[in-house]
Design a protein around this motif. Structure first.
Motif, PDB file in Angstrom:
ATOM      1  N   ALA A  26       0.828  -1.212   0.000  1.00  0.00           N
ATOM      2  CA  ALA A  26       0.000   0.000   0.000  1.00  0.00           C
ATOM      3  C   ALA A  26       0.858   1.257   0.000  1.00  0.00           C
ATOM      4  N   LEU A  27       1.947   1.256   0.786  1.00  0.00           N
ATOM      5  CA  LEU A  27       2.808   2.434   0.830  1.00  0.00           C
ATOM      6  C   LEU A  27       3.623   2.589  -0.452  1.00  0.00           C
ATOM      7  N   ILE A  28       4.020   1.479  -1.051  1.00  0.00           N
ATOM      8  CA  ILE A  28       4.729   1.553  -2.335  1.00  0.00           C
ATOM      9  C   ILE A  28       3.827   2.205  -3.383  1.00  0.00           C
ATOM     10  N   ASP A  29       2.572   1.777  -3.434  1.00  0.00           N
ATOM     11  CA  ASP A  29       1.619   2.363  -4.384  1.00  0.00           C
ATOM     12  C   ASP A  29       1.368   3.834  -4.087  1.00  0.00           C
ATOM     13  N   ALA A  30       1.313   4.179  -2.790  1.00  0.00           N
ATOM     14  CA  ALA A  30       1.073   5.574  -2.416  1.00  0.00           C
ATOM     15  C   ALA A  30       2.263   6.453  -2.785  1.00  0.00           C
ATOM     16  N   ALA A  31       3.483   5.955  -2.520  1.00  0.00           N
ATOM     17  CA  ALA A  31       4.682   6.753  -2.768  1.00  0.00           C
ATOM     18  C   ALA A  31       5.024   6.864  -4.255  1.00  0.00           C
ATOM     19  N   ARG A  32       4.831   5.788  -4.988  1.00  0.00           N
ATOM     20  CA  ARG A  32       5.277   5.756  -6.383  1.00  0.00           C
ATOM     21  C   ARG A  32       4.178   6.008  -7.406  1.00  0.00           C
ATOM     22  N   LYS A  33       2.929   5.733  -7.015  1.00  0.00           N
ATOM     23  CA  LYS A  33       1.827   5.888  -7.971  1.00  0.00           C
ATOM     24  C   LYS A  33       0.756   6.859  -7.480  1.00  0.00           C
ATOM     25  N   SER A  34       0.984   7.450  -6.309  1.00  0.00           N
ATOM     26  CA  SER A  34       0.022   8.392  -5.698  1.00  0.00           C
ATOM     27  C   SER A  34      -1.356   7.768  -5.500  1.00  0.00           C
ATOM     28  N   ILE A  35      -1.390   6.463  -5.239  1.00  0.00           N
ATOM     29  CA  ILE A  35      -2.652   5.776  -4.949  1.00  0.00           C
ATOM     30  C   ILE A  35      -2.906   5.858  -3.444  1.00  0.00           C
ATOM     31  N   PRO A  36      -4.013   6.450  -3.013  1.00  0.00           N
ATOM     32  CA  PRO A  36      -4.280   6.581  -1.568  1.00  0.00           C
ATOM     33  C   PRO A  36      -4.301   5.224  -0.865  1.00  0.00           C
ATOM     34  N   VAL A  37      -3.798   5.214   0.366  1.00  0.00           N
ATOM     35  CA  VAL A  37      -3.811   3.978   1.160  1.00  0.00           C
ATOM     36  C   VAL A  37      -5.237   3.688   1.602  1.00  0.00           C
ATOM     37  N   LYS A  38      -5.690   2.462   1.371  1.00  0.00           N
ATOM     38  CA  LYS A  38      -7.040   2.063   1.758  1.00  0.00           C
ATOM     39  C   LYS A  38      -6.978   1.044   2.892  1.00  0.00           C
ATOM     40  N   SER A  39      -7.939   1.134   3.789  1.00  0.00           N
ATOM     41  CA  SER A  39      -8.001   0.197   4.909  1.00  0.00           C
ATOM     42  C   SER A  39      -8.322  -1.209   4.425  1.00  0.00           C
ATOM     43  N   GLN A  40      -7.851  -2.185   5.189  1.00  0.00           N
ATOM     44  CA  GLN A  40      -8.034  -3.576   4.815  1.00  0.00           C
ATOM     45  C   GLN A  40      -8.045  -4.434   6.084  1.00  0.00           C
ATOM     46  N   ILE A  41      -8.988  -5.355   6.171  1.00  0.00           N
ATOM     47  CA  ILE A  41      -9.055  -6.264   7.320  1.00  0.00           C
ATOM     48  C   ILE A  41      -8.532  -7.631   6.895  1.00  0.00           C
ATOM     49  N   ILE A  42      -7.600  -8.173   7.683  1.00  0.00           N
ATOM     50  CA  ILE A  42      -7.022  -9.480   7.400  1.00  0.00           C
ATOM     51  C   ILE A  42      -7.485 -10.447   8.491  1.00  0.00           C
ATOM     52  N   ALA A  43      -7.991 -11.592   8.087  1.00  0.00           N
ATOM     53  CA  ALA A  43      -8.607 -12.529   9.040  1.00  0.00           C
ATOM     54  C   ALA A  43      -7.578 -13.226   9.914  1.00  0.00           C
ATOM     55  N   THR A  44      -7.973 -13.477  11.156  1.00  0.00           N
ATOM     56  CA  THR A  44      -7.183 -14.304  12.073  1.00  0.00           C
ATOM     57  C   THR A  44      -7.798 -15.701  12.099  1.00  0.00           C
ATOM     58  N   GLU A  45      -7.132 -16.624  12.813  1.00  0.00           N
ATOM     59  CA  GLU A  45      -7.661 -17.976  12.957  1.00  0.00           C
ATOM     60  C   GLU A  45      -7.317 -18.502  14.341  1.00  0.00           C
ATOM     61  N   LEU A  46      -8.314 -19.054  15.010  1.00  0.00           N
ATOM     62  CA  LEU A  46      -8.086 -19.650  16.326  1.00  0.00           C
ATOM     63  C   LEU A  46      -7.594 -21.083  16.131  1.00  0.00           C
ATOM     64  N   ILE A  47      -6.365 -21.340  16.556  1.00  0.00           N
ATOM     65  CA  ILE A  47      -5.758 -22.659  16.408  1.00  0.00           C
ATOM     66  C   ILE A  47      -5.864 -23.394  17.744  1.00  0.00           C
ATOM     67  N   MET A  48      -6.616 -24.480  17.753  1.00  0.00           N
ATOM     68  CA  MET A  48      -6.808 -25.242  18.995  1.00  0.00           C
ATOM     69  C   MET A  48      -5.779 -26.365  19.076  1.00  0.00           C
ATOM     70  N   ARG A  49      -5.073 -26.415  20.215  1.00  0.00           N
ATOM     71  CA  ARG A  49      -4.062 -27.451  20.430  1.00  0.00           C
ATOM     72  C   ARG A  49      -4.286 -28.101  21.796  1.00  0.00           C
TER      73      ARG A  49
END
Length: 346
Positions: free
Chosen positions: A309-332
């Motif tokens: 996102a920062l590479i695109d913002a710095a080099r292509k002037s594309i605004p940084v957009k929010s993004q949610i990345i999923a977690t996972e509960l690992i049962m052991r």
């Protein structure tokens, strides 16, 4: 007062304040060395005009520095190492360098680092957590330096965040323990006054208890630094309560390991007597005995996405957009159904 130039300079500020350029510089670098009245006058001007000196050499001709700044709260937790490596690999491929700074969970240190990065006119800044003085975001915007928040979602659309949802992840872990029959659930988490991620995990814990109509007991909550020995001591205190928890949710794997070692020292069986869930899914959680259940944090994917996102913002002037990345509960092996009344501790 002379008209404000398009780009505020230290010389222009000196003229407005009626002092020398050297006095302005001394105020910014060592404010205690300047008379209070003069210092106050200068700092008001500096803040009013969002001034941060350009720290680059006068002969530096390119507007690009080729550097992206990353501020992390600690370098002692290996989860940040994986995150940092992911960022660096993406930046290197784009012919950018990474400057890493450790804020040590200090708002004052972080403020100084951000100003230094702005002085250096970096091409972007990656931040940890969203909770900080709004003026710092304004400074970054003023100097048109792209930034992104990581490790925490942002409550404001104007603060772009690429992160997982701390509340959702902590809620899933707490709810899992309740579904396994635990209603005395201890929480060991970070210091919520200085860590918005820890605060979000505590909020989720309380919210889930409320949803399941389980009374919140502050005696079961221990806010501690992310240190294994301190976490072991916290777990020991919780397990010594007259009505101890049958499960521990630790908002960090370091704390979960401390809790596990405390149980082993106390001859308390995990998970037969006490279940434990951690947070981060560090590699060590898979090899301890028993292996620790944990919330898997997508540190690598988050680092790649933030860097891209920062590479695109710095080099292509594309605004940084929010993004949610999923977690996972690992049962052991550290987690199981709640013990029966006869086998409960105490």
């Amino acid at each position: 007062m002379k008209d404000k130039p398009k780009s505020v300079t230290i010389r222009w500020l000196a003229e407005q304040a009626g002092v020398s350029v050297a006095t302005i510089s001394r105020t910014l670098r060592n404010p205690d060395s300047v008379a209070p009245e003069t210092r106050e006058r200068i700092l008001k001007l500096v803040n009013r005009h969002h001034f941060v000196p350009d720290g680059r050499a006068a002969t530096f001709s390119s507007q690009r520095t080729g550097v992206v700044g990353l501020i992390v709260p600690t370098i002692s937790n290996s989860i940040y190492a994986e995150f940092t490596e992911a960022i660096q690999s993406r930046l290197q491929a784009a012919d950018l360098s990474l400057l890493i700074a450790n804020a040590n969970y200090s708002a004052d240190i972080e403020r100084q680092i951000i100003r230094k990065l702005i002085e250096s006119r970096v091409e972007g800044v990656i931040l940890t957590g969203y909770k900080r003085d709004p003026a710092l975001y304004e400074l970054l915007r003023h100097y048109r330096i792209p930034f992104v928040v990581t490790w925490s979602l942002s409550p404001k659309a104007t603060i772009p965040a690429i992160s997982f949802d701390n509340r959702a992840a902590a809620a899933e872990a707490t709810e899992m323990l309740i579904k396994l029959g635990h209603n005395r659930i201890g929480l060991i988490c970070g210091m919520t006054s200085i860590n918005d991620r820890a605060a979000q995990r505590l909020e989720a814990y309380r919210s889930v208890l409320s949803r399941y109509k389980i009374p919140y007991d502050p005696e079961l909550v221990s806010e501690q630094p992310f240190e294994i020995e301190v976490a072991a001591e916290a777990a020991t205190r919780l397990l010594a309560l007259a009505n101890p928890p049958t499960a521990l949710f630790c908002a960090n794997d370091i704390q979960a390991l401390g809790a596990l070692f405390a149980c082993q020292r106390l001859k308390i069986r995990v998970p037969k007597d006490v279940s434990i869930i951690g947070f981060d899914d560090l590699p060590i959680t898979r090899v301890v005995n028993p292996p620790l259940s944990s919330v898997h944090v997508p540190a690598k994917r988050m680092g790649h996405a933030a860097a891209d996102a920062l590479i695109d913002a710095a080099r292509k002037s594309i605004p940084v957009k929010s993004q949610i990345i999923a977690t996972e509960l690992i049962m052991r092996g550290s987690t199981m159904s709640a013990p029966t009344a006869k086998s409960k501790l105490g």
